[in-house]
Design an enzyme around this catalytic site. Structure first.
Site, PDB file in Angstrom:
ATOM      1  N   ARG A 143       0.852  -1.185   0.000  1.00  0.00           N
ATOM      2  CA  ARG A 143       0.000   0.000   0.000  1.00  0.00           C
ATOM      3  C   ARG A 143       0.891   1.239   0.000  1.00  0.00           C
ATOM      4  NH1 ARG A 143      -2.264  -3.404   4.094  1.00  0.00           N
ATOM      5  NH2 ARG A 143      -4.378  -4.133   3.593  1.00  0.00           N
ATOM      6  N   LYS A 167      -2.345  -2.089   7.958  1.00  0.00           N
ATOM      7  CA  LYS A 167      -3.490  -1.496   8.620  1.00  0.00           C
ATOM      8  C   LYS A 167      -3.631  -2.039  10.035  1.00  0.00           C
ATOM      9  CE  LYS A 167      -6.379  -0.372   4.618  1.00  0.00           C
ATOM     10  NZ  LYS A 167      -7.700  -0.580   3.985  1.00  0.00           N
ATOM     11  N   HIS A 232      -2.371   2.482  -5.829  1.00  0.00           N
ATOM     12  CA  HIS A 232      -3.415   1.475  -5.656  1.00  0.00           C
ATOM     13  C   HIS A 232      -3.586   0.649  -6.927  1.00  0.00           C
ATOM     14  CE1 HIS A 232      -6.292  -0.107  -2.906  1.00  0.00           C
ATOM     15  NE2 HIS A 232      -7.330   0.103  -3.693  1.00  0.00           N
ATOM     16  N   ARG A 235      -0.866  -1.859  -7.037  1.00  0.00           N
ATOM     17  CA  ARG A 235      -1.149  -2.942  -6.079  1.00  0.00           C
ATOM     18  C   ARG A 235      -2.163  -3.919  -6.685  1.00  0.00           C
ATOM     19  NH1 ARG A 235      -1.527  -4.361  -0.451  1.00  0.00           N
ATOM     20  NH2 ARG A 235      -3.659  -4.713   0.277  1.00  0.00           N
ATOM     21  N   HIS A 258      -4.592  -8.788   3.837  1.00  0.00           N
ATOM     22  CA  HIS A 258      -6.038  -8.740   4.069  1.00  0.00           C
ATOM     23  C   HIS A 258      -6.396  -9.597   5.275  1.00  0.00           C
ATOM     24  CE1 HIS A 258      -6.886  -7.724  -0.440  1.00  0.00           C
ATOM     25  NE2 HIS A 258      -6.562  -6.665   0.267  1.00  0.00           N
ATOM     26  N   TYR A 267     -10.642 -10.240  -6.487  1.00  0.00           N
ATOM     27  CA  TYR A 267      -9.746 -10.418  -7.618  1.00  0.00           C
ATOM     28  C   TYR A 267     -10.091 -11.640  -8.461  1.00  0.00           C
ATOM     29  CZ  TYR A 267      -6.809  -6.916  -5.422  1.00  0.00           C
ATOM     30  OH  TYR A 267      -6.343  -5.754  -4.874  1.00  0.00           O
TER      31      TYR A 267
END
Length: 292
Positions: A143, A167, A232, A235, A258, A267
């Protein structure tokens, strides 16, 4: 006694979920109980069906997260033998996720890297830094915030991994390609010493805004539409092209950081053509039909 605390503890202990994820799921489950006026532990499908009306004003992404929290909670209860049924079939179907940003083709990626490599041939600091940033964005799927805030201590010595803080403060190991290691080595030989950051600026590290600007400027020089390029998008290209190459979805989840596999599953549609071709060409019945 409610099973919610045990479920949240499991998320932390077994799945390594980030603190923010655990807090969000806890709030979602608590709010669902408030809306139903009863414990979720013994809720019936007819009870859960009533949640749709209470969620009607929420954004689709928020509803999808709440549904995910409930499905995982009841899956946990079934796995632990606390329930014999899963009532979540009565939940509303989440709205379709927003479409992915436009994915760069392999040819566009080649054009982008070709331009960056030509500019870095003179070993000037700025072009070499941009090449290193580009290699880590597309080669490791970082990211933007993860990339610009990389500390110098994250750079691998012998092991081909970066230690990335994602995150919610969740750390993960990210593989680094030989190309990216070579680009980082060139950059480390040119960067000013004294800063704790891999990509320092005057007072801290380079900003996300500056990273966006540099990529769009590079796109123009590579004869690509600047609106198609961002951290992004790179990515997404990393994830899409890995899936096209046969990567496992669980492995991709780990690489992208994730917490929930459902996030990674967005995806799967981009690889549908390859999967159909795989079945048509590799399935035993397909091979038998071809030989008849």
């Amino acid at each position: 006694m409610s099973a919610v605390p045990d479920f949240l503890a499991m998320l932390a202990a077994e799945r390594g979920a980030a603190r923010n994820t655990i807090l969000a799921y806890g709030r979602d489950l608590e709010q669902a109980e408030e809306m139903l006026g009863r414990s979720l532990d013994d809720a019936k499908p007819s009870h859960l069906a009533r949640l749709a009306q209470g969620w009607s004003a929420l954004a689709p992404a928020t509803v999808a997260r709440k549904i995910s929290a409930l499905r995982q909670f009841y899956g946990f209860m079934v796995d632990e033998g606390l329930r014999t049924d899963d009532p979540t079939h009565a939940l509303p179907r989440p709205a379709m996720r927003r479409p992915l940003p436009k994915i760069l083709s392999h040819e566009q990626v080649d054009a982008l890297f070709g331009q960056a490599e030509r500019e870095a041939e003179g070993d000037q600091p700025s072009p070499v830094r941009l090449l290193a940033l580009l290699e880590l964005l597309y080669g490791s799927g970082l990211r933007a915030t993860e990339l610009v805030s990389l500390p110098l201590s994250a750079v691998p010595r012998d092991a081909p991994f970066l230690t990335v803080t994602g995150k919610g403060g969740q750390a993960r190991m990210v593989p680094v390609s030989q190309r990216a290691k070579a680009a980082m080595s060139r950059w480390l030989a040119l960067r000013e010493t004294g800063s704790p950051w891999l990509f320092p600026s005057r007072n801290s590290h380079i900003s996300r805004v500056r990273l966006f600007q540099m990529l769009k400027e590079l796109a123009v020089r590579a004869d690509l539409p600047p609106e198609k390029l961002s951290p992004h998008v790179l990515r997404h290209a990393f994830a899409t092209h890995l899936l096209e190459g046969g990567a496992d979805l669980r492995a991709l989840q780990t690489l992208l950081g994730h917490a929930d596999i459902s996030t990674t599953q967005i995806y799967t549609h981009v690889d549908a053509e390859r999967l159909v071709k795989l079945v048509n060409e590799r399935h035993p019945l397909a091979r038998r039909a071809a030989s008849d």
